[in-house]
Write a protein that holds these residues in place. Structure first.
Motif, PDB file in Angstrom:
ATOM      1  N   LYS A 164       2.248  46.109 -15.918  1.00  0.00           N
ATOM      2  CA  LYS A 164       3.051  45.712 -15.244  1.00  0.00           C
ATOM      3  C   LYS A 164       2.873  45.544 -13.991  1.00  0.00           C
ATOM      4  O   LYS A 164       2.266  44.166 -13.124  1.00  0.00           O
ATOM      5  CB  LYS A 164       3.984  44.019 -16.072  1.00  0.00           C
ATOM      6  N   MET A 165       2.806  46.590 -13.460  1.00  0.00           N
ATOM      7  CA  MET A 165       2.694  46.593 -12.469  1.00  0.00           C
ATOM      8  C   MET A 165       1.744  47.458 -11.747  1.00  0.00           C
ATOM      9  O   MET A 165       1.589  46.763 -10.076  1.00  0.00           O
ATOM     10  CB  MET A 165       3.828  48.140 -11.722  1.00  0.00           C
ATOM     11  N   LYS A 166       0.861  47.444 -13.069  1.00  0.00           N
ATOM     12  CA  LYS A 166      -1.057  47.025 -12.423  1.00  0.00           C
ATOM     13  C   LYS A 166      -1.675  46.712 -12.166  1.00  0.00           C
ATOM     14  O   LYS A 166      -3.310  47.233 -11.844  1.00  0.00           O
ATOM     15  CB  LYS A 166      -1.326  48.894 -13.327  1.00  0.00           C
ATOM     16  N   LEU A 167      -1.392  45.770 -13.006  1.00  0.00           N
ATOM     17  CA  LEU A 167      -2.630  44.803 -13.552  1.00  0.00           C
ATOM     18  C   LEU A 167      -1.969  43.110 -13.472  1.00  0.00           C
ATOM     19  O   LEU A 167      -0.371  43.170 -13.580  1.00  0.00           O
ATOM     20  CB  LEU A 167      -3.588  45.109 -14.429  1.00  0.00           C
ATOM     21  N   ASN A 168      -2.995  41.775 -13.420  1.00  0.00           N
ATOM     22  CA  ASN A 168      -2.467  40.487 -13.554  1.00  0.00           C
ATOM     23  C   ASN A 168      -2.861  40.556 -15.294  1.00  0.00           C
ATOM     24  O   ASN A 168      -4.076  40.730 -15.658  1.00  0.00           O
ATOM     25  CB  ASN A 168      -3.863  39.992 -12.844  1.00  0.00           C
ATOM     26  N   ILE A 169      -2.061  40.230 -15.628  1.00  0.00           N
ATOM     27  CA  ILE A 169      -2.310  40.543 -17.375  1.00  0.00           C
ATOM     28  C   ILE A 169      -2.234  38.388 -17.597  1.00  0.00           C
ATOM     29  O   ILE A 169      -0.891  38.421 -17.335  1.00  0.00           O
ATOM     30  CB  ILE A 169      -0.912  40.903 -18.023  1.00  0.00           C
ATOM     31  N   LEU A 170      -2.866  38.392 -18.135  1.00  0.00           N
ATOM     32  CA  LEU A 170      -3.000  36.984 -18.634  1.00  0.00           C
ATOM     33  C   LEU A 170      -3.124  36.485 -20.403  1.00  0.00           C
ATOM     34  O   LEU A 170      -4.393  37.005 -20.522  1.00  0.00           O
ATOM     35  CB  LEU A 170      -4.358  35.827 -17.930  1.00  0.00           C
ATOM     36  N   ILE A 171      -2.294  35.418 -20.911  1.00  0.00           N
ATOM     37  CA  ILE A 171      -2.668  35.229 -22.790  1.00  0.00           C
ATOM     38  C   ILE A 171      -3.445  34.111 -22.302  1.00  0.00           C
ATOM     39  O   ILE A 171      -2.525  33.597 -22.214  1.00  0.00           O
ATOM     40  CB  ILE A 171      -1.689  36.158 -23.162  1.00  0.00           C
TER      41      ILE A 171
END
Length: 197
Positions: A164-171
């Motif tokens: 979560k601190m390194k990437l944008n995560i979209l489901i």
């Protein structure tokens, strides 16, 4: 001019349920363009998909934001920008995901190239016309990806906690598809960069 720039998303905004631009929308865009208004089309989709939906006239009047802001293409201002996932993070994500599930359907987008580890008929899963290019694992891990996509069983709570601190995560797609991009990539930042250009 009251509205010098108009920003449009594609899915659910410009495109109808058949993934087409209606005559009404097309005429409105061309009328506004003839009045001197500029258009920015911002989408999660890759360039090749956008080209398949839009005719030459629309492509000529617009600037484009792809992959939710990870890739900018503006012929009018000469702004071309790639906000990628660093190769070290790409490698870390791939190792983590494949350790969790070696059969995970995982692929990368790099600018306008779609790449995966193994042959697979993505047309049935992702409803696309073309399948990705197959490349070896070590080559994928060295790439600075525009976007990483995967589907399959994985503990998403642990994945999100780790990255979560390194990437944008979209489901998306009712929880069946995970789309990952650089935390610096966003439609908002890309549109702001184009407006300054």
């Amino acid at each position: 001019m009251k509205f010098p720039i108009i920003v449009l998303d594609l899915d659910g905004t410009l495109l109808n349920s058949k993934k087409e631009i209606s005559d009404r929308n097309y005429n409105a865009i061309m009328d506004c363009s003839n009045l001197g208004m500029k258009f920015i089309f911002a989408t999660a989709r890759p360039p090749r998909a956008v080209r398949s939906f839009m005719n030459e006239e629309i492509l000529k009047v617009g600037s484009f934001v792809y992959y939710n802001g990870a890739y900018i293409d503006c012929k009018h201002t000469g702004i071309y920008k790639h906000i990628s996932i660093e190769s070290e993070v790409t490698a870390e994500l791939i190792d983590y995901c494949l350790n969790c599930n070696p059969d995970l359907d995982l692929s990368l987008e790099v600018k306008d190239e779609w790449i995966t580890l193994r042959e697979y008929d993505y047309s049935t899963v992702m409803q696309v016309k073309d399948n990705p290019i197959v490349k070896p694992l070590e080559e994928l891990k060295r790439l600075e990806a525009s976007k990483i996509l995967f589907s399959g069983k994985i503990d998403m709570i642990s994945f999100q906690e780790k990255f979560k601190m390194k990437l944008n995560i979209l489901i998306t797609d009712n929880g069946n598809l995970v789309q990952v991009s650089s935390p610096k990539a966003s439609k908002e930042n890309a549109v702001a960069a184009l407006c300054k250009g």
